[in-house]
Design a protein around this motif. Sequence first.
Motif, PDB file in Angstrom:
ATOM      1  N   ILE A 159      13.699  -7.361 -10.680  1.00 54.54           N
ATOM      2  CA  ILE A 159      13.539  -7.582  -9.246  1.00 54.54           C
ATOM      3  C   ILE A 159      12.091  -7.288  -8.854  1.00 54.54           C
ATOM      4  O   ILE A 159      11.466  -6.383  -9.410  1.00 54.54           O
TER       5      ILE A 159
ATOM      6  N   ASP B  18      14.107 -12.403  -8.210  1.00 57.67           N
ATOM      7  CA  ASP B  18      15.149 -11.614  -8.845  1.00 57.67           C
ATOM      8  C   ASP B  18      15.885 -12.479  -9.850  1.00 57.67           C
ATOM      9  O   ASP B  18      16.188 -13.641  -9.596  1.00 57.67           O
TER      10      ASP B  18
ATOM     11  N   LEU C 155      20.730  -1.749  -3.293  1.00 59.19           N
ATOM     12  CA  LEU C 155      21.381  -2.878  -3.939  1.00 59.19           C
ATOM     13  C   LEU C 155      22.817  -2.978  -3.448  1.00 59.19           C
ATOM     14  O   LEU C 155      23.445  -1.968  -3.124  1.00 59.19           O
TER      15      LEU C 155
ATOM     16  N   THR D  92      13.712  -8.743  -1.822  1.00 53.23           N
ATOM     17  CA  THR D  92      13.082  -9.257  -3.036  1.00 53.23           C
ATOM     18  C   THR D  92      12.409 -10.605  -2.785  1.00 53.23           C
ATOM     19  O   THR D  92      12.902 -11.428  -2.020  1.00 53.23           O
TER      20      THR D  92
ATOM     21  N   PRO E 136      20.235  -9.098  -0.143  1.00 49.49           N
ATOM     22  CA  PRO E 136      19.512  -9.087  -1.420  1.00 49.49           C
ATOM     23  C   PRO E 136      18.992  -7.686  -1.712  1.00 49.49           C
ATOM     24  O   PRO E 136      18.931  -6.837  -0.814  1.00 49.49           O
TER      25      PRO E 136
ATOM     26  N   GLU F  56      10.356 -15.796 -11.751  1.00 49.37           N
ATOM     27  CA  GLU F  56      11.805 -15.928 -11.602  1.00 49.37           C
ATOM     28  C   GLU F  56      12.371 -17.148 -12.321  1.00 49.37           C
ATOM     29  O   GLU F  56      13.421 -17.066 -12.975  1.00 49.37           O
TER      30      GLU F  56
ATOM     31  N   LYS G 276      23.487 -13.904  -8.576  1.00 50.67           N
ATOM     32  CA  LYS G 276      23.698 -12.498  -8.911  1.00 50.67           C
ATOM     33  C   LYS G 276      22.810 -12.118 -10.087  1.00 50.67           C
ATOM     34  O   LYS G 276      22.338 -12.967 -10.849  1.00 50.67           O
ATOM     35  N   ILE G 277      22.573 -10.819 -10.192  1.00 54.94           N
ATOM     36  CA  ILE G 277      21.965 -10.255 -11.391  1.00 54.94           C
ATOM     37  C   ILE G 277      23.102  -9.718 -12.245  1.00 54.94           C
ATOM     38  O   ILE G 277      23.872  -8.860 -11.792  1.00 54.94           O
TER      39      ILE G 277
ATOM     40  N   VAL H 270      21.986 -11.027  -5.101  1.00 54.91           N
ATOM     41  CA  VAL H 270      20.549 -11.285  -5.049  1.00 54.91           C
ATOM     42  C   VAL H 270      20.227 -12.391  -4.063  1.00 54.91           C
ATOM     43  O   VAL H 270      21.099 -12.996  -3.461  1.00 54.91           O
TER      44      VAL H 270
END
Length: 737
Positions: free
Chosen positions: A49, A13, A72, A10, A172, A94, A31-32, A157
Amino acid sequence: MVEDVIYFPTVADTWIREASGNTVNFGDETKIHLAKRDGDSRMTASGLIKFDMEELESLPKGSEISKAELVLRVLKTQGKPITDVFVTDSPWEEMTVTGSTPIEVGEKIGTWEAEEQFGIMTMDITEFLARSPDKKMLSFYLTIENSDGTTANEVHVQYYTKDQPFFNTTQPPTIRIEYNYDSDDSEHKNAQIFDKFLKNDYSDDYFFNDWGTAGYKMGSELPQDSELSNLETFHVSSYGAEPNQDGVDDYLAIQSAIDAAAEAGGGIIQFDSGTYDINIDKNEWNTLSITASNIILRGRGDKGDSATIIKQHETTLDVQAVATKHLINVGEGTNTGISSFSSTLVKDVTPGDNKVQINLNTRVTLEPGDKIALTSYMEDINGEFSRAPLLEALKPLPLDETWTIRNGTRAVRFANTITDVKEIDSDLGSNIAEVTVATPFPYEFKVSSGSDLRLYTQRFENVGVESLQIKMIVPDSYAYAHHKVTSDYNYDYGNGGIRFHQVKNSWVRNVTIHNFLMDLSLSNSLHNTVDNVTISGVSGHHGIGYYGTQGAGSYHNLVQNIEMNAVRTHAISYNQSSGGNVLRNLSTKVRNDTHSNAFIANIDFHGGVLGHNLVEQSGQIQINSAGAWTGLPHSGPRNVLWNVTTRGQEIHERSGYAYENGQGDGQYISNRYDHYRLHPKTIVVGAHSHYFQSTVDRIASDQKNDWFYVEAINQKKPVYPLSLYEAQKSLHQNKEE
């Protein structure tokens, strides 16, 4: 047809939540966060992303994409989330996108069901990519709003900050693309650095050791039954040890069989199928001790209904860190085997030399086949202290004044085998001998640093442990923690499986080691082979450990075909001056959802000058050293990774406790990615990952600088020769013929 792979991590993200409004941005999080709360849609958290695909245009002409995956790594799951992935063409950045930013979703490209959602998740996007060949930028929207009940996911991420860019690019979100193309160049080409080895080229800082004689008897095949027929068989049943007698301790009977074989000059200690019990009483703990040559412990197999199992019930009360006596202990004491008598060098030895000129010492008799060690010192010939030899070996690594030089005044030590000794006429003086050794020395040994040659003696040889399983009973309360010790149990060094000390030309084969904390340790030992070993059970300290005492180490051992099915802080640990060892064909199938080392084979260069070790054709490899701050941590030069798979991240991962508070003093650690500095001149050839790109100092392409050499990284096709060890071994065999 050439097959290859390309990775697109990415470029942006983040995650968004409607309830956070237009003022909260989560772009700098690691993190997402995907979430759904029943009854409150405003608390739904969704992910974004973005991938820059422009590099697809640089693929070789005529390339065809055979497979494309969105990959992922999910860190944590709550409930039973169902993750949907959509394309979005809405613009977003982002560091500015918020819950109020309008995001329109387009085509749905796939769904991950709940039972799949932990660890590595992959989604086939081959067809989607074929329909979007001209898109330079791909953006996806991730949501779990169609899940049942309250649920959540956390996706690893890429992380950016102003002060520490790329601080955490571990795995990532990535688009991984396999492709193929026609090429006239169909020949297998050797790695450039291997061609350099074939030319005996030591002209720059990047060269590697000759491992062709590693293992049992200088690379020989392990002996078959017919070759051991001269040994008498000592059946443990003849001494009172019967399998499957619960509550009966078989230690004395088995040890009696071993002692009888030793008295007879050697023998095969034969076990039946079934379980033998050892150390039922904690207060009467003993080790199965072999202190003679030509002793073979042999079972009926290490797996299945016919397996021989030696089950240890209690752990020793006499804990001495890694020197703790193991269940099967070959050798005794702490002696290094390094002679106190030396012959001084009269001419410098440089990397690539296989001849050593020494002053003859009437107290030292040298013959072909003898094991010897060269040593350089931090006291010169005038007795003045100098760190120059150590700095030369470890350059460009500077030495921190707070580091304790674990080897005392010894700077560098390396073992070898004599093939020829002869007196020579020399303008350097009379009584000069020239010693020829089996393989070139990979270090420099200078006359000015008082370098000398000494005999390196192993007291025991032709010892084998084969075709059996050893099993430890751990308490119900067991929960491993590195260096954890309580009043009733040592959770780190409390028990060990098999230990060799001062052993040569011996072997461990077809063995399973279950529930031990230290599985197999080689101390002051050389030219041994470990083959086809399975490590399983609870988490523990180390899998294979190379150790030494008083500045010595273990050298030229071959460890291969290892199945690591248990989490280890140090899957492989090198210590003191251990060097010239080969590890090959290590695999790991660990699945431990709560342990940070899951799915990894951590390679630990623990402290001392641990140079010129080879790790090849092995999986999930990561250099994650953890040497003590006070003991010259992780300073091995020119260790080699060859055709290995990694987790897909920095190959030199963050060290364990090398620095105060695990963080460092700022001189060496400016971010997570400079641990290569504590492993100077590492050589990485043919490293790749199944899912994510591998990097060294954040770079995913080939490079060469003062610190490391990287060749053929992140390519699908292997590097030739496939096995560096086998290629070098073949060269030695051809010379002999």
